[in-house]
Design a protein around this motif. Structure first.
Motif, PDB file in Angstrom:
ATOM      1  N   GLY A 157       0.828  -1.197   0.000  1.00  0.00           N
ATOM      2  CA  GLY A 157       0.000   0.000   0.000  1.00  0.00           C
ATOM      3  C   GLY A 157       0.861   1.244   0.000  1.00  0.00           C
ATOM      4  N   PHE A 158       0.383   2.284  -0.691  1.00  0.00           N
ATOM      5  CA  PHE A 158       1.156   3.506  -0.886  1.00  0.00           C
ATOM      6  C   PHE A 158       1.485   4.193   0.438  1.00  0.00           C
ATOM      7  N   ARG A 159       0.459   4.366   1.296  1.00  0.00           N
ATOM      8  CA  ARG A 159       0.691   5.041   2.575  1.00  0.00           C
ATOM      9  C   ARG A 159       1.730   4.295   3.401  1.00  0.00           C
ATOM     10  N   SER A 160       1.605   2.975   3.441  1.00  0.00           N
ATOM     11  CA  SER A 160       2.526   2.175   4.249  1.00  0.00           C
ATOM     12  C   SER A 160       3.943   2.238   3.708  1.00  0.00           C
ATOM     13  N   LEU A 161       4.084   2.267   2.392  1.00  0.00           N
ATOM     14  CA  LEU A 161       5.416   2.367   1.801  1.00  0.00           C
ATOM     15  C   LEU A 161       6.124   3.642   2.246  1.00  0.00           C
ATOM     16  N   ILE A 162       5.434   4.759   2.166  1.00  0.00           N
ATOM     17  CA  ILE A 162       6.029   6.034   2.558  1.00  0.00           C
ATOM     18  C   ILE A 162       6.319   6.044   4.055  1.00  0.00           C
ATOM     19  N   ALA A 163       5.352   5.589   4.861  1.00  0.00           N
ATOM     20  CA  ALA A 163       5.521   5.590   6.315  1.00  0.00           C
ATOM     21  C   ALA A 163       6.718   4.728   6.729  1.00  0.00           C
ATOM     22  N   LYS A 164       6.807   3.521   6.186  1.00  0.00           N
ATOM     23  CA  LYS A 164       7.906   2.624   6.535  1.00  0.00           C
ATOM     24  C   LYS A 164       9.255   3.216   6.126  1.00  0.00           C
ATOM     25  N   THR A 165       9.288   3.849   4.963  1.00  0.00           N
ATOM     26  CA  THR A 165      10.542   4.423   4.481  1.00  0.00           C
ATOM     27  C   THR A 165      11.004   5.551   5.395  1.00  0.00           C
ATOM     28  N   GLN A 166      10.086   6.432   5.789  1.00  0.00           N
ATOM     29  CA  GLN A 166      10.450   7.531   6.685  1.00  0.00           C
ATOM     30  C   GLN A 166      10.894   7.012   8.048  1.00  0.00           C
ATOM     31  N   ASN A 168      11.858   3.947   9.085  1.00  0.00           N
ATOM     32  CA  ASN A 168      13.076   3.131   9.083  1.00  0.00           C
ATOM     33  C   ASN A 168      14.328   3.985   8.927  1.00  0.00           C
ATOM     34  N   HIS A 169      14.238   5.028   8.100  1.00  0.00           N
ATOM     35  CA  HIS A 169      15.395   5.903   7.913  1.00  0.00           C
ATOM     36  C   HIS A 169      15.736   6.626   9.213  1.00  0.00           C
ATOM     37  N   LEU A 170      14.726   7.132   9.913  1.00  0.00           N
ATOM     38  CA  LEU A 170      14.974   7.843  11.175  1.00  0.00           C
ATOM     39  C   LEU A 170      15.505   6.894  12.250  1.00  0.00           C
ATOM     40  N   VAL A 171      14.915   5.705  12.340  1.00  0.00           N
ATOM     41  CA  VAL A 171      15.345   4.744  13.362  1.00  0.00           C
ATOM     42  C   VAL A 171      16.781   4.289  13.105  1.00  0.00           C
ATOM     43  N   GLU A 172      17.134   4.090  11.842  1.00  0.00           N
ATOM     44  CA  GLU A 172      18.500   3.688  11.509  1.00  0.00           C
ATOM     45  C   GLU A 172      19.523   4.718  11.973  1.00  0.00           C
ATOM     46  N   ARG A 173      19.091   5.956  12.165  1.00  0.00           N
ATOM     47  CA  ARG A 173      19.985   7.017  12.612  1.00  0.00           C
ATOM     48  C   ARG A 173      19.817   7.311  14.094  1.00  0.00           C
ATOM     49  N   GLY A 174      19.193   6.372  14.803  1.00  0.00           N
ATOM     50  CA  GLY A 174      19.150   6.453  16.260  1.00  0.00           C
ATOM     51  C   GLY A 174      17.974   7.198  16.857  1.00  0.00           C
ATOM     52  N   HIS A 175      16.977   7.528  16.056  1.00  0.00           N
ATOM     53  CA  HIS A 175      15.823   8.275  16.558  1.00  0.00           C
ATOM     54  C   HIS A 175      14.680   7.306  16.867  1.00  0.00           C
ATOM     55  N   ARG A 195      -2.257   8.008   6.973  1.00  0.00           N
ATOM     56  CA  ARG A 195      -0.790   8.140   7.066  1.00  0.00           C
ATOM     57  C   ARG A 195      -0.324   7.987   8.510  1.00  0.00           C
ATOM     58  N   LEU A 196      -1.067   8.601   9.453  1.00  0.00           N
ATOM     59  CA  LEU A 196      -0.692   8.517  10.868  1.00  0.00           C
ATOM     60  C   LEU A 196      -0.754   7.072  11.367  1.00  0.00           C
ATOM     61  N   ASP A 197      -1.814   6.357  10.995  1.00  0.00           N
ATOM     62  CA  ASP A 197      -1.931   4.950  11.393  1.00  0.00           C
ATOM     63  C   ASP A 197      -0.765   4.134  10.830  1.00  0.00           C
ATOM     64  N   ALA A 198      -0.416   4.390   9.565  1.00  0.00           N
ATOM     65  CA  ALA A 198       0.684   3.657   8.931  1.00  0.00           C
ATOM     66  C   ALA A 198       2.015   3.969   9.613  1.00  0.00           C
ATOM     67  N   LEU A 199       2.211   5.234  10.008  1.00  0.00           N
ATOM     68  CA  LEU A 199       3.439   5.614  10.702  1.00  0.00           C
ATOM     69  C   LEU A 199       3.547   4.925  12.054  1.00  0.00           C
ATOM     70  N   PRO A 318       9.109  -1.165 -14.791  1.00  0.00           N
ATOM     71  CA  PRO A 318      10.228  -0.224 -14.671  1.00  0.00           C
ATOM     72  C   PRO A 318      11.141  -0.664 -13.529  1.00  0.00           C
ATOM     73  N   GLU A 319      12.417  -0.381 -13.657  1.00  0.00           N
ATOM     74  CA  GLU A 319      13.386  -0.842 -12.659  1.00  0.00           C
ATOM     75  C   GLU A 319      13.390   0.032 -11.406  1.00  0.00           C
ATOM     76  N   GLU A 320      12.821   1.227 -11.462  1.00  0.00           N
ATOM     77  CA  GLU A 320      12.822   2.120 -10.308  1.00  0.00           C
ATOM     78  C   GLU A 320      12.016   1.543  -9.149  1.00  0.00           C
ATOM     79  N   ASP A 321      12.439   1.863  -7.919  1.00  0.00           N
ATOM     80  CA  ASP A 321      11.651   1.511  -6.748  1.00  0.00           C
ATOM     81  C   ASP A 321      10.448   2.441  -6.660  1.00  0.00           C
ATOM     82  N   TYR A 322       9.410   1.974  -5.952  1.00  0.00           N
ATOM     83  CA  TYR A 322       8.249   2.842  -5.746  1.00  0.00           C
ATOM     84  C   TYR A 322       8.657   4.112  -5.004  1.00  0.00           C
ATOM     85  N   VAL A 323       9.404   3.941  -3.921  1.00  0.00           N
ATOM     86  CA  VAL A 323       9.873   5.078  -3.131  1.00  0.00           C
ATOM     87  C   VAL A 323      11.341   4.868  -2.783  1.00  0.00           C
TER      88      VAL A 323
END
Length: 331
Positions: A157-166, A168-175, A195-199, A318-323
């Motif tokens: 799902g689109f919302r979940s993809l964006i939420a997970k990406t944001q 995971n990136h923050l957590v990987e940097r210790g937040h 979006r809030l539920d997905a986050l 297409p070879e590009e990732d969704y996000v």
């Protein structure tokens, strides 16, 4: 009263191209399974262009029981450049298999009124449709392809993809204590809770926690000092990372951080969404989540083609990732 020039017919095209009307129909309607030489196809298309001939789509729909029109249903919310790019990419993918895309904008009139004029083969929703429009589409037995459905994009799902990406990136940097900037405009209401539920789900999965969403008000009308006061309150709750709804919200928080003397990303990390062209010019340059309009367009049209069993759709994705994270300086 003077009459206009007579409209060209398929018989006229057939006469000039030196073929039968059936061949004209096969070529211009891109009928699959035919063995018509490229040279003949070229003659037919050139004759049709010379005469200004346009096939009668409604007649073809009545004869075949199907429509070549796909309706792109866009609800009322602030439209950015990504939507325009998505529309263009979808129109190209559909045109390659002889389909036509028509766009419905909620602010321009009701979906019911639009559907009284056309009967699309399918409705594609690049953003979450409201309940009344969804109910109407389903009541008419029109296939609905929804980018915000849980099973879209490989079951994510689109919302979940964006939420997970944001997240995971923050957590990987210790937040691990995160916040989310939620639009307060009424037209965003449909999207904010999803979006809030997905986050929150993504945060739990990543071992982080989220606090209540941050209301920044309307970006174009909001007092920067009020935004700074809101941010100060959030920082008191121990937040160190913010998943911004979009890059405009991130820009608001960057200005609030400047006013408060908050160091980014040392004290507060920010990640946006959309990769707005201005993101790279912010100070510090904004880390954001970029989306691939062509990748999403392909996925939406592919689901539509599969649901309607259309032939001729290119199965190569297409070879590009969704996000993807576009790493800059705010994280």
């Amino acid at each position: 009263m003077r009459r206009g020039k007579r409209r060209a017919t398929s018989a006229d095209v057939a006469r000039i191209a030196g073929v039968s009307r059936t061949t004209v129909s096969y070529v211009l309607n891109r009928t699959p399974g035919q063995t018509i030489s490229p040279a003949t196809q070229k003659r037919v298309r050139e004759a049709a262009e010379q005469l200004g001939y346009i096939p009668n789509v409604s007649g073809r729909s009545l004869r075949g029981g199907t429509s070549d029109v796909v309706l792109l249903a866009v609800p009322h919310f602030p439209h950015g450049i990504n939507l325009a790019l998505l529309q263009g990419a979808m129109a190209q993918h559909l045109a390659r298999i002889g389909k036509v895309m028509v766009t419905w904008l909620e602010e321009a009139g009701s979906l019911r009124e639009t559907l009284s004029h056309i009967t699309p083969a399918a409705i594609i929703a690049p953003a979450s449709m409201r309940a009344p429009e969804r109910k109407l589409a389903l009541s008419l037995d029109i296939p609905l392809i929804d980018a915000f459905a849980p099973d879209f994009a490989g079951g994510v799902g689109f919302r979940s993809l964006i939420a997970k990406t944001q997240v995971n990136h923050l957590v990987e940097r210790g937040h691990t204590t995160l916040a989310y900037t939620a639009p307060s405009e009424p037209e965003w209401k449909t999207f904010v809770q999803g979006r809030l539920d997905a986050l929150r789900l993504a945060a739990v999965a990543a071992g982080a926690s989220t606090v209540a969403s941050i209301d920044l008000g309307r970006p174009q009308h909001e007092d920067p000092d009020r935004v700074a006061a809101v941010l100060a309150n959030v920082l008191e709750q121990g937040v160190t990372g913010v998943a911004c709804h979009n890059d405009v919200h991130a820009a608001q928080l960057l200005e609030a951080c400047r006013r408060l003397g908050v160091s980014v990303p040392d004290r507060l990390a920010l990640i946006g969404v959309n990769d707005d062209p201005l993101s790279v010019f912010l100070s510090p340059a904004l880390t954001t989540v970029g989306t691939s309009p062509d990748r999403f367009a392909y996925a939406l049209v592919a689901e539509c083609a599969a649901a309607l069993e259309w032939e001729g759709f290119d199965p190569s994705e297409p070879e590009e990732d969704y996000v993807r994270v576009i790493m800059r300086e705010t994280t």
